[in-house]
Design an enzyme around this catalytic site. Structure first.
Site, PDB file in Angstrom:
ATOM      1  N   LYS A 226      -4.796   6.111  14.831  1.00 53.40           N
ATOM      2  CA  LYS A 226      -4.381   5.580  13.857  1.00 53.40           C
ATOM      3  C   LYS A 226      -6.317   5.471  13.087  1.00 53.40           C
ATOM      4  O   LYS A 226      -7.156   6.228  13.770  1.00 53.40           O
ATOM      5  CB  LYS A 226      -4.460   3.803  14.140  1.00 53.40           C
ATOM      6  CG  LYS A 226      -2.737   4.131  14.171  1.00 53.40           C
ATOM      7  CD  LYS A 226      -1.973   3.755  12.366  1.00 53.40           C
ATOM      8  CE  LYS A 226      -0.728   3.633  12.108  1.00 53.40           C
ATOM      9  NZ  LYS A 226      -0.046   4.328  11.036  1.00 53.40           N
TER      10      LYS A 226
ATOM     11  N   SER B  81       7.870   9.171  12.277  1.00 50.81           N
ATOM     12  CA  SER B  81       6.243   9.188  11.134  1.00 50.81           C
ATOM     13  C   SER B  81       7.098   9.152   9.742  1.00 50.81           C
ATOM     14  O   SER B  81       7.815   9.959   9.531  1.00 50.81           O
ATOM     15  CB  SER B  81       5.181  10.224  11.986  1.00 50.81           C
ATOM     16  OG  SER B  81       4.466  10.339  10.249  1.00 50.81           O
TER      17      SER B  81
ATOM     18  N   LYS C 133       0.771  -0.936   0.076  1.00 49.76           N
ATOM     19  CA  LYS C 133       0.323  -0.151   0.239  1.00 49.76           C
ATOM     20  C   LYS C 133       0.976   1.324   0.118  1.00 49.76           C
ATOM     21  O   LYS C 133       0.791   2.252  -1.167  1.00 49.76           O
ATOM     22  CB  LYS C 133      -1.054   0.149   1.351  1.00 49.76           C
ATOM     23  CG  LYS C 133      -2.328   0.973   1.551  1.00 49.76           C
ATOM     24  CD  LYS C 133      -3.241   0.924   2.361  1.00 49.76           C
ATOM     25  CE  LYS C 133      -3.055   0.656   3.188  1.00 49.76           C
ATOM     26  NZ  LYS C 133      -3.479   1.644   4.683  1.00 49.76           N
ATOM     27  N   SER C 134       2.025   1.386   0.627  1.00 51.79           N
ATOM     28  CA  SER C 134       2.463   2.732   1.178  1.00 51.79           C
ATOM     29  C   SER C 134       3.410   2.686  -0.717  1.00 51.79           C
ATOM     30  O   SER C 134       2.909   4.121  -1.087  1.00 51.79           O
ATOM     31  CB  SER C 134       3.808   2.420   2.011  1.00 51.79           C
ATOM     32  OG  SER C 134       3.368   2.573   3.023  1.00 51.79           O
TER      33      SER C 134
ATOM     34  N   ARG D 292      -9.427  11.563  12.511  1.00 47.29           N
ATOM     35  CA  ARG D 292      -7.391  11.532  13.208  1.00 47.29           C
ATOM     36  C   ARG D 292      -7.236  12.788  13.098  1.00 47.29           C
ATOM     37  O   ARG D 292      -7.127  13.395  11.907  1.00 47.29           O
ATOM     38  CB  ARG D 292      -7.651  10.755  11.497  1.00 47.29           C
ATOM     39  CG  ARG D 292      -7.619   8.856  12.167  1.00 47.29           C
ATOM     40  CD  ARG D 292      -7.282   8.482  11.114  1.00 47.29           C
ATOM     41  NE  ARG D 292      -5.805   8.244  11.435  1.00 47.29           N
ATOM     42  CZ  ARG D 292      -5.088   7.724  10.105  1.00 47.29           C
ATOM     43  NH1 ARG D 292      -5.716   6.792   8.946  1.00 47.29           N
ATOM     44  NH2 ARG D 292      -3.855   7.374  11.067  1.00 47.29           N
TER      45      ARG D 292
ATOM     46  N   GLN E 107       5.191   8.927   7.697  1.00 51.50           N
ATOM     47  CA  GLN E 107       4.094   9.801   6.907  1.00 51.50           C
ATOM     48  C   GLN E 107       4.699  11.404   6.816  1.00 51.50           C
ATOM     49  O   GLN E 107       3.885  12.010   5.830  1.00 51.50           O
ATOM     50  CB  GLN E 107       2.187   9.435   7.347  1.00 51.50           C
ATOM     51  CG  GLN E 107       1.908   8.625   6.684  1.00 51.50           C
ATOM     52  CD  GLN E 107       0.468   7.791   7.508  1.00 51.50           C
ATOM     53  OE1 GLN E 107      -0.204   8.319   7.836  1.00 51.50           O
ATOM     54  NE2 GLN E 107      -0.279   7.456   7.245  1.00 51.50           N
TER      55      GLN E 107
ATOM     56  N   ARG F 290      -7.954  -3.208   9.458  1.00 51.74           N
ATOM     57  CA  ARG F 290      -7.382  -3.618  10.143  1.00 51.74           C
ATOM     58  C   ARG F 290      -6.950  -4.682  11.715  1.00 51.74           C
ATOM     59  O   ARG F 290      -7.238  -6.183  12.214  1.00 51.74           O
ATOM     60  CB  ARG F 290      -5.396  -2.818  11.192  1.00 51.74           C
ATOM     61  CG  ARG F 290      -5.124  -3.017   9.360  1.00 51.74           C
ATOM     62  CD  ARG F 290      -3.379  -2.850   9.820  1.00 51.74           C
ATOM     63  NE  ARG F 290      -2.854  -1.794   8.774  1.00 51.74           N
ATOM     64  CZ  ARG F 290      -2.411  -2.420   7.080  1.00 51.74           C
ATOM     65  NH1 ARG F 290      -2.879  -3.703   6.915  1.00 51.74           N
ATOM     66  NH2 ARG F 290      -2.042  -1.658   6.307  1.00 51.74           N
TER      67      ARG F 290
ATOM     68  N   ASP G 170       2.033  -1.049  11.876  1.00 55.50           N
ATOM     69  CA  ASP G 170       0.628  -1.568  11.476  1.00 55.50           C
ATOM     70  C   ASP G 170      -0.005  -2.912  11.929  1.00 55.50           C
ATOM     71  O   ASP G 170      -0.632  -3.490  11.244  1.00 55.50           O
ATOM     72  CB  ASP G 170       0.463  -1.763  10.312  1.00 55.50           C
ATOM     73  CG  ASP G 170       0.346   0.478   9.749  1.00 55.50           C
ATOM     74  OD1 ASP G 170      -0.421   0.729  10.289  1.00 55.50           O
ATOM     75  OD2 ASP G 170       0.349   0.672   8.105  1.00 55.50           O
TER      76      ASP G 170
END
Length: 444
Positions: free
Chosen positions: A352, A173, A27-28, A128, A175, A401, A325
């Site tokens: 998350k 992080s 996914k990343s 979030r 992200q 998840r 994750d």
């Protein structure tokens, strides 16, 4: 992109899982391949792209900002980019669905372009916080109008030229790091990120692959990642490896369900992503790497996992960035181990798709597992390999998840476990349940 209606699903234990499975693309890497292809000049091709809702949200956003993105019948995606600095003003709000990665990384892209974009998402994403991304991007000159608490709906007003910064990540992080680097792509001068604790490095690998002037060096305070802005990105042909986060569910299922023997092909083995394999092996899992190789600059291997007796561990906190994750499914593995597994140092789980510490504690407790909740983790008392009592209905909290992790728990439980909503699984692993049926020999 929000789920319009819930899809309850009941899962019962049906014996061992056997067979070979190819998990969806990482996914990343899928997100980043679309974004960087859209900023290259010319046509890029991407094979193995994860076609879950999160990645499709990224594709839709890049189309809205000018990129020509087409999926061929063969499954290959072709992207004609607009060039760094060439993003166009989107006509409407960008719907991120449930995807925090799409939101944070695209905020970085928009921040250094002279456009304004509004980000919206589903109920889970809208809860979030985005403040940790807003802070460095605001320092680069972008401005924000957000919902109180730094939440969606959120408007980003980009600026060109943006101001290069040197930013030390206050928390680990990938992200936030990636958002700053992506903003730095269209910022004159050198933008620097100092990373005291290493996180997944897909952005760095892929930026270099596309031709960005990016350097990484070790310094006393951590890794220094520096990108020189306003480079011309070259189109690429990318093959996306299998997502280790998706493979994790089969690694745990194969470990805890007696008689199981599963081979997972073409799994990404980037060392910043393999913490779950390290942790499971510390617990005694039987995981073998087969045919290690490099594909598109990323290490991959096939993984064979067979049932094994697991023993509780104290999860090393330094593994956290490489398995953030995968903690929900690690908690499931812990529920079947001998002894009490303790995992600390994972504050990020609180913000998350759901509060994954509280949500997993409640889910496991409902299935007869004793847990103790910490602010930064969980202690889980294991069954010693015995089936869990089960028999509960689980609140998945719009979190894919949680849904998949508790499905794994149900595979070795005395009574069936019901998910109140299995629909969120589509965000990252649309064929998860079909794959499960095949591994259990019950597909139609």
């Amino acid at each position: 992109m929000a789920h319009s209606s819930s899809q309850p699903r009941t899962i019962a234990s049906r014996g061992p899982l056997n067979g070979t499975v190819a998990v969806p693309g990482d996914k990343s890497i899928s997100h980043r391949s679309l974004m960087l292809s859209a900023l290259a000049i010319g046509e890029s091709r991407v094979d193995g792209l994860l076609e879950g809702e999160d990645v499709l949200a990224t594709a839709a956003a890049m189309r809205a900002m000018g990129a020509d993105i087409v999926r061929e019948d063969s499954g290959t995606w072709r992207i004609h980019g607009v060039g760094v600095g060439g993003l166009l003003q989107p006509a409407g709000a960008l719907d991120m669905g449930n995807s925090g990665t799409s939101t944070r990384l695209l905020m970085g892209l928009v921040a250094s372009h002279p456009i304004t974009a509004t980000f919206v998402g589903d109920a889970s994403l809208s809860a979030r916080p985005m403040g940790r991304v807003i802070e460095p991007l605001a320092a680069m000159g972008a401005s924000f109008s957000d919902t109180p608490g730094g939440r969606l709906p959120l408007m980003v007003r980009g600026i060109a030229p943006a101001v290069p910064i040197r930013y030390t990540l206050p928390v680990a992080s990938a992200q936030v790091k990636s958002a700053i680097l992506l903003a730095g792509l269209n910022t004159p001068g050198v933008t620097e990120v100092i990373e005291p604790i290493a996180t997944r490095d897909h952005s760095e690998r892929m930026l270099r692959g596309f031709g960005a002037d990016l350097t990484v060096e070790d310094m006393p305070e951590g890794k220094r990642i520096a990108i020189r802005g306003q480079a011309e990105l070259r189109p690429q042909a990318i093959t996306v490896p299998g997502d280790p986060s998706s493979a994790a569910f089969w690694l745990v299922a194969g470990s805890v369900v007696p008689g199981s023997d599963i081979t997972i092909t073409n799994v990404g083995m980037n060392p910043t992503r393999t913490g779950i394999i390290t942790a499971l092996r510390m617990m005694g899992a039987d995981i073998t790497e087969i045919a290690p190789r490099t594909v598109g600059g990323e290490p991959v291997a096939d993984l064979r996992v067979r049932h094994a007796s697991l023993t509780a561990i104290e999860v090393p906190p330094e593994l956290t960035p490489s398995m953030i994750d995968e903690y929900p499914v690690l908690f499931v593995a812990a529920a079947f181990a001998t002894g009490t597994t303790v995992a600390r140092g994972a504050h990020e789980l609180r913000v998350k798709e759901s509060d994954r510490i509280a949500t997993m504690a409640a889910a496991l407790n409902a299935c007869g597992v004793t847990t103790r909740e910490f602010e930064d983790g969980l202690a889980v008392d294991g069954s010693g390999g015995d089936p869990l009592p089960g028999g509960a209905t689980i609140a998945t909290r719009l979190d894919h998840r949680i849904a998949m992790s508790m499905t794994v728990a149900a595979l070795h439980a005395r009574a069936a476990i019901t998910l109140d909503d299995a629909a969120p699984v589509g965000t990252s692993y649309p064929i998860f349940f079909a794959t499960l049926d095949r591994l259990m020999g019950t597909d139609a």
